[in-house]
Scaffold this motif. Structure first.
Motif, short mmCIF file in Angstrom:
data_model
loop_
_atom_site.label_atom_id
_atom_site.label_comp_id
_atom_site.label_asym_id
_atom_site.label_seq_id
_atom_site.Cartn_x
_atom_site.Cartn_y
_atom_site.Cartn_z
N HIS A 1 64.89 46.40 81.62
CA HIS A 1 63.93 45.69 82.46
C HIS A 1 62.50 46.06 82.09
O HIS A 1 61.57 45.39 82.51
CB HIS A 1 64.17 45.99 83.94
N ASP B 1 80.45 49.56 82.77
CA ASP B 1 79.09 49.27 82.36
C ASP B 1 78.66 50.07 81.14
O ASP B 1 77.81 49.61 80.36
CB ASP B 1 78.12 49.53 83.52
N GLY C 1 73.71 43.27 85.86
CA GLY C 1 74.61 42.30 86.46
C GLY C 1 74.83 41.09 85.56
O GLY C 1 75.97 40.62 85.40
N ASP D 1 64.23 43.28 86.77
CA ASP D 1 64.68 44.46 87.51
C ASP D 1 66.01 44.93 86.95
O ASP D 1 66.79 44.15 86.40
CB ASP D 1 64.80 44.14 89.01
N PRO D 2 66.30 46.24 87.07
CA PRO D 2 67.49 46.80 86.41
C PRO D 2 68.80 46.27 86.96
O PRO D 2 69.76 46.10 86.20
CB PRO D 2 67.36 48.30 86.64
N GLU D 3 68.89 45.99 88.26
CA GLU D 3 70.14 45.51 88.82
C GLU D 3 70.49 44.13 88.28
O GLU D 3 71.65 43.85 87.94
CB GLU D 3 70.04 45.46 90.36
N THR D 4 69.49 43.27 88.17
CA THR D 4 69.75 41.93 87.62
C THR D 4 70.16 42.03 86.16
O THR D 4 71.08 41.35 85.71
CB THR D 4 68.50 41.05 87.76
#
Length: 342
Positions: A273, A262, A228, A222-225
């Motif tokens: 992802h 970022d 992060g 997933d993009p958030e992971t």
């Protein structure tokens, strides 16, 4: 056919888990492998820095992959010692070992207590080391007086196939300078226009052999992971030269990177992802003119209870679940497709 390799990050992964990853990479269809040779990681969160040369013997004995290592002779390492190490691996694993010889980073070299030379001095020292190493691998006895000193050195165990001496470069100027001695070139992912200049500078100066690209990737489902983990593990590596050459400790990397945004992290790591999109981004880089691509998954497993001398800390796992997940994905979505590129 493009050679597709896997980069083993000693700075991020326990050597036992990294050894398991090497075997898994071979099973996943990777053609080759490489690793770094560091004294320290770039940041405290990375948390490891195993000794590359010990590990290489185990990795090459338990896989059939060719391996390379990026090394800086001249300060932490005497060039005759590197020649002996390369010769021994070359003798045991003919035609399967190469070493990329660079001018180094203060992060690794300051431990000798010697001053950190200016870049022009480091470049001159590197060239002396290259000449010493090549002569020793060719069976010559070497005595040399200069920025490094060698007295009546010769290698008693020589490989049948001399390991390739590769030039690592991140700028066109360095690539051009390496062209008259290197058996090939390796660089890291940067904006495409910069990579084009690096490749062109090496080839236009007469550079021979293969040109390889190491690509830092942070893939997660997933993009958030994904972003992060890239932020935690790789923000200190977003610094380019000359700053990255001169910083002395992981803690200083962390302090300077505390406010890294970022966008800068994404400029130094392919954060993805979607496997298909990652494949297309990698293919676009390879098609600039690279003969080989080495994928470096910058994500690693959480390390709870890893304070030193913590008796309650769990024993180091022999595998990395994060690397296994990446290698499974790569076997299906990346490796076959990238190999098909001319």
């Amino acid at each position: 056919m493009t050679v597709v390799g896997f980069h083993h990050s000693h700075e991020q992964v326990h050597p036992a888990a990294l050894l398991a990853a090497a075997r898994r990479a071979e099973e996943a269809g990777f053609d080759a492998a490489m690793c770094s040779d560091h004294w320290a990681p770039w940041g405290a969160a990375q948390g490891h820095s195993g000794y590359a040369w010990s590990w290489l013997g185990a990795a090459m004995a338990t896989t059939g992959l060719p391996f390379g290592v990026v090394n800086a002779p001249g300060q932490r390492y005497h060039p005759a010692v590197i020649a002996q190490a390369a010769a021994t691996l070359g003798a045991m694993f003919p035609g399967r070992f190469w070493v990329a010889l660079g001018s180094g980073q203060n992060l690794n070299e300051h431990i000798t207590g010697d001053g950190w030379p200016a870049k022009d001095v480091r470049d001159a020292r590197l060239r002396e080391c290259v000449d010493v190493i090549r002569a020793l691998l060719d069976g010559e006895e070497v005595t040399h007086e200069g920025l490094v000193r060698v007295h009546e050195a010769k290698l008693w165990t020589l490989p049948d196939v001399r390991p390739l001496l590769i030039g690592p470069a991140v700028t066109p100027e360095t690539a051009r300078r390496h062209a008259d001695w290197a058996d090939g070139l390796v660089t890291v992912n940067q904006p495409p226009e910069v990579l084009e200049k690096v490749v062109r500078a090496y080839r236009d100066a007469g550079g021979r052999g293969t040109v390889a690209l190491q690509v830092h990737v942070c893939w997660a489902p997933d993009p958030e992971t994904a972003i992060g983990v890239a932020r935690e593990q790789w923000r200190g590596n977003a610094f380019g030269p000359p700053l990255a050459w001169d910083i002395q400790t992981p803690e200083e990397f962390d302090a300077r990177a505390a406010s890294m945004d970022d966008a800068k992290i994404r400029a130094s790591v392919l954060v993805e992802h979607d496997p298909a999109r990652l494949r297309d981004r990698l293919a676009a880089l390879v098609e600039i003119g690279f003969d080989a691509v080495y994928l470096h998954q910058v994500a690693t497993d959480p390390r709870p209870g890893h304070d030193k001398h913590d008796d309650a800390a769990p024993a180091a796992t022999p595998r990395s679940a994060t690397l296994d997940a990446f290698l499974d994905m790569a076997a299906e979505h990346l490796v076959p497709q990238l190999k098909g590129l001319a």
